[in-house]
Write a protein that holds these residues in place. Structure first.
Motif, PDB file in Angstrom:
ATOM      1  N   LYS A  91       0.453  80.388 -22.194  1.00 54.22           N
ATOM      2  CA  LYS A  91      -1.007  80.345 -22.033  1.00 54.22           C
ATOM      3  C   LYS A  91      -1.446  81.198 -20.843  1.00 54.22           C
ATOM      4  O   LYS A  91      -2.502  81.818 -20.854  1.00 54.22           O
ATOM      5  N   ALA A  92      -0.604  81.215 -19.803  1.00 55.81           N
ATOM      6  CA  ALA A  92      -0.918  82.032 -18.619  1.00 55.81           C
ATOM      7  C   ALA A  92      -0.893  83.516 -18.995  1.00 55.81           C
ATOM      8  O   ALA A  92      -1.748  84.298 -18.546  1.00 55.81           O
TER       9      ALA A  92
ATOM     10  N   ASP B  94      -1.569  84.690 -21.947  1.00 54.87           N
ATOM     11  CA  ASP B  94      -2.808  84.912 -22.718  1.00 54.87           C
ATOM     12  C   ASP B  94      -4.000  85.115 -21.791  1.00 54.87           C
ATOM     13  O   ASP B  94      -4.840  85.980 -22.019  1.00 54.87           O
ATOM     14  N   ASP B  95      -4.038  84.305 -20.732  1.00 48.25           N
ATOM     15  CA  ASP B  95      -5.155  84.411 -19.798  1.00 48.25           C
ATOM     16  C   ASP B  95      -5.172  85.780 -19.116  1.00 48.25           C
ATOM     17  O   ASP B  95      -6.220  86.434 -19.024  1.00 48.25           O
TER      18      ASP B  95
ATOM     19  N   ARG C 150      -6.272  88.427 -21.451  1.00 45.78           N
ATOM     20  CA  ARG C 150      -7.728  88.403 -21.639  1.00 45.78           C
ATOM     21  C   ARG C 150      -8.421  89.150 -20.494  1.00 45.78           C
ATOM     22  O   ARG C 150      -9.325  89.958 -20.710  1.00 45.78           O
ATOM     23  N   THR C 151      -7.948  88.900 -19.279  1.00 40.25           N
ATOM     24  CA  THR C 151      -8.527  89.586 -18.118  1.00 40.25           C
ATOM     25  C   THR C 151      -8.278  91.088 -18.224  1.00 40.25           C
ATOM     26  O   THR C 151      -9.164  91.894 -17.913  1.00 40.25           O
TER      27      THR C 151
ATOM     28  N   VAL D 128      -4.074  82.430 -12.861  1.00 34.60           N
ATOM     29  CA  VAL D 128      -4.012  82.357 -14.333  1.00 34.60           C
ATOM     30  C   VAL D 128      -4.542  81.026 -14.883  1.00 34.60           C
ATOM     31  O   VAL D 128      -4.753  80.896 -16.077  1.00 34.60           O
TER      32      VAL D 128
ATOM     33  N   ARG E 153      -9.575  79.616 -15.164  1.00 32.07           N
ATOM     34  CA  ARG E 153     -10.517  79.344 -16.269  1.00 32.07           C
ATOM     35  C   ARG E 153     -10.351  77.910 -16.773  1.00 32.07           C
ATOM     36  O   ARG E 153     -11.320  77.206 -16.991  1.00 32.07           O
ATOM     37  N   GLN E 154      -9.083  77.495 -16.955  1.00 28.85           N
ATOM     38  CA  GLN E 154      -8.826  76.129 -17.460  1.00 28.85           C
ATOM     39  C   GLN E 154      -9.352  75.078 -16.494  1.00 28.85           C
ATOM     40  O   GLN E 154      -9.886  74.058 -16.903  1.00 28.85           O
TER      41      GLN E 154
ATOM     42  N   ASP F 204     -13.009  74.813 -16.676  1.00 25.42           N
ATOM     43  CA  ASP F 204     -13.379  74.299 -17.984  1.00 25.42           C
ATOM     44  C   ASP F 204     -13.282  72.772 -18.063  1.00 25.42           C
ATOM     45  O   ASP F 204     -14.177  72.126 -18.594  1.00 25.42           O
TER      46      ASP F 204
END
Ligand code: F6P
Ligand code: MG
Length: 539
Positions: free
Chosen positions: A110-111, A113-114, A117-118, A209, A212-213, A216
């Motif tokens: 997931k990190a 992916d983050d 995305r950046t 990383v 965002r989570q 959220d």
């Protein structure tokens, strides 16, 4: 003697950890994966492979009652000799196994992916190239983790903790891999390696990383956030019509309730919430009074009353210094603030020091950036579009009051490098004596959450009946040790401080509720005596 002939004694010396691998069903394979064969009947090498070794020990001395070497005395404890056996990734019965084998690769995925995305949001070539290199390092880390590589030293990226990390690796973990190193160290090491992916870069040194989570989950905690802000936006005041006895009782009840708010705020940590719905988060975060009365039943080791007696005394000396070794950002930090606000307003504390992490850690842990984000989003943010104006105002007022505490020094944020190492807190006084000395000046130190609890207790298989003071070793016994209170929802294997009947309680739960140690349903509130009056001396 025929070279192919193995008398029994020689075959049996092969049963050790270096040449034989433990299999899951408890049998042993040699390094080639074959079952070991005892040629106990003396037949030569032509003998075909039997499936089991059967030895007859009738001529041996009878069994003695030998005492196990646990617990070790504190002076003989080091990472290779924990007070009780350590949990390790290859222990299938432990949460270590699922964490090292599944959770950590998922979190790292997931990190990645983050960061990708950046990357896709960038326009400047030099920053893009720099971030691509960070991603390559993350891929290499993923390969190491999934391939169970040996733990290598940390690259010198200028962080204050490099020497601490590499000293510990060189002294205790040379040749160890992710699965056979003690779980606590291996898991912390993974987060340090993740930080290294960015810290050696030019533009992305401080990239988080998990940021965002973290933001959220706070924005998805609407109900609980406003439940608390609507109750506490107005400064705390006891009704004039109450007798002093009633006032004292009301304050006591409020203290107990808010301690629970602070405690259960820990049950929703991001590393475990990967697949949780908003409804499930809501039920975990319920803060109503009735709910809290019911949840007190789930506090298995409960020193709440002793805690109240302790803090009451602080006010008599015109308010004490209380420290929080923080755990998670977002909703948990918000609950910590509500509690800390109460401690300040009631005069139980006159100063509070909060200890956070220097860089992203165990997914949800608080960094300076998370601290600033929470306070500023409360005052200026547009996070809750569906909230009423009254609700939003209550959040703004709380945020403004808390920012003022920070401005006037009543609240202070600190971040010592030791908090992001693989050391347990048994080593705090020897590896970070400045920090120990600093904490020893506090009247009470709260340690929030599961990881801090694992570090306090050496993350080892201590019996549940072991008293908290014993389980935390030098943090209770060293001269100058402050009073320590662990506020922890149980999310991993180590459980201590359940009282004389603790082993039976744990055994019963093992039988009745498998998974009770990782569900976050149970908690402990454990307080140590400390040795505050004594002089601190370092060897
Ligand atoms: O990965 C396991 C773990 O370290 C557990 O201790 C716990 O489940 C989680 O991660 C962190 O919990 P906390 O945020 O309460 O320290
Ligand atoms: Mg945490």
């Amino acid at each position: 003697m025929n070279a192919d002939y193995f008398p029994p004694i020689i075959v049996n010396t092969a049963y050790n950890h270096t040449s034989m691998a433990e299999t899951t069903n408890g049998t042993h394979n040699n390094i080639n994966g074959d079952s070991a064969v005892a040629h106990a009947n003396g037949s030569p090498a032509t003998y075909s492979t039997p499936s089991r070794v059967t030895l007859h020990l009738g001529h041996m001395p009878s069994k003695k009652d030998i005492k196990a070497p646990w617990p070790r005395t504190p002076s003989r404890v080091d990472p290779n000799n924990p007070p009780w056996p350590a949990y390790r990734g290859y222990h299938e019965y432990s949460f270590a196994h699922a964490t090292m084998g599944v959770r950590l690769p998922t979190i790292l995925g997931k990190a990645i992916d983050d960061a990708s995305r950046t990357l896709n949001e960038q326009y400047a070539e030099d920053k893009i190239v720099d971030l691509v290199e960070c991603l390559e390092r993350m891929d290499a880390l993923m390969a190491d983790l999934s391939g169970n590589a040996k733990l290598r030293p940390i690259v010198d990226d200028g962080e204050g903790d490099v020497a601490l990390w590499n000293k510990e690796i060189a002294k205790y973990f040379q040749g160890k891999d992710f699965m056979n190193a003690p779980w606590l160290f291996a898991e912390a090491y993974k987060y340090r390696r993740l930080h290294e992916c960015f810290s050696v870069s030019k533009y992305w040194k401080d990239y988080d990383v998990f940021y965002r989570q973290k933001c959220d989950t706070f924005s998805r905690s609407t109900d609980a956030v406003f439940e608390l802000s609507m109750r506490f936006a107005e400064p705390f005041k006891l009704s004039e019509n109450m007798s002093s006895k009633e006032k004292a009782e009301s304050e006591r009840l409020m203290f107990l309730e808010l301690t629970q708010v602070c405690l259960w705020g820990n049950s929703t940590d991001l590393s475990l919430l990967i697949n949780m719905t908003e409804e499930q988060i809501k039920s975990l975060q319920s803060t109503g009074g009735d709910h809290l009365a019911a949840t007190e039943k789930n506090i298995l080791g409960n020193h709440l009353n002793k805690l109240w007696e302790t803090v009451k005394v602080l006010r008599e000396k015109t308010g004490g210094r209380i420290d929080f070794v923080l755990d998670n950002a977002g909703f948990e930090l918000y609950c910590d603030f509500v509690y800390a606000d109460f401690l300040i307003q009631t005069g139980l504390a006159k100063q509070i020091r909060f200890h956070g992490k220097r860089y992203p850690w165990f997914v949800s842990d608080v960094t300076r950036k998370d601290w600033d984000w929470l306070l500023n989003t409360m005052v200026y943010g547009h996070l809750f579009p569906k909230a009423s104006e009254v609700e939003r105002e209550s959040l703004r007022r709380l945020g403004a009051r808390w920012k003022q505490y920070e401005k006037d020094g009543r609240w202070q944020y600190e971040q010592h490098p030791f908090w992001c190492t693989g050391y347990t807190f048994w080593d705090l006084h020897s590896e970070a004596p400045d920090l120990f000395l600093h904490l020893s000046r506090s009247d009470l130190v709260f340690f929030k959450g599961d990881l801090n609890h694992r570090k306090l207790t050496y993350d080892c298989a201590a019996p549940a009946s072991i008293p908290f003071d014993i389980s935390i070793g030098p943090m209770a016994s060293a001269a100058g040790a402050p009073k320590i209170c662990s506020l922890r929802t149980v999310k991993s294997d180590v459980v201590v401080g359940l009282g004389d009947n603790g082993d039976a309680i744990a055994e019963e739960l093992d039988k009745e509720e498998p998974g009770w140690k990782i569900s976050g349903k149970y908690a402990v509130v454990l307080l140590s005596e400390g040795r505050p009056g004594e002089k601190v001396r370092f060897a």
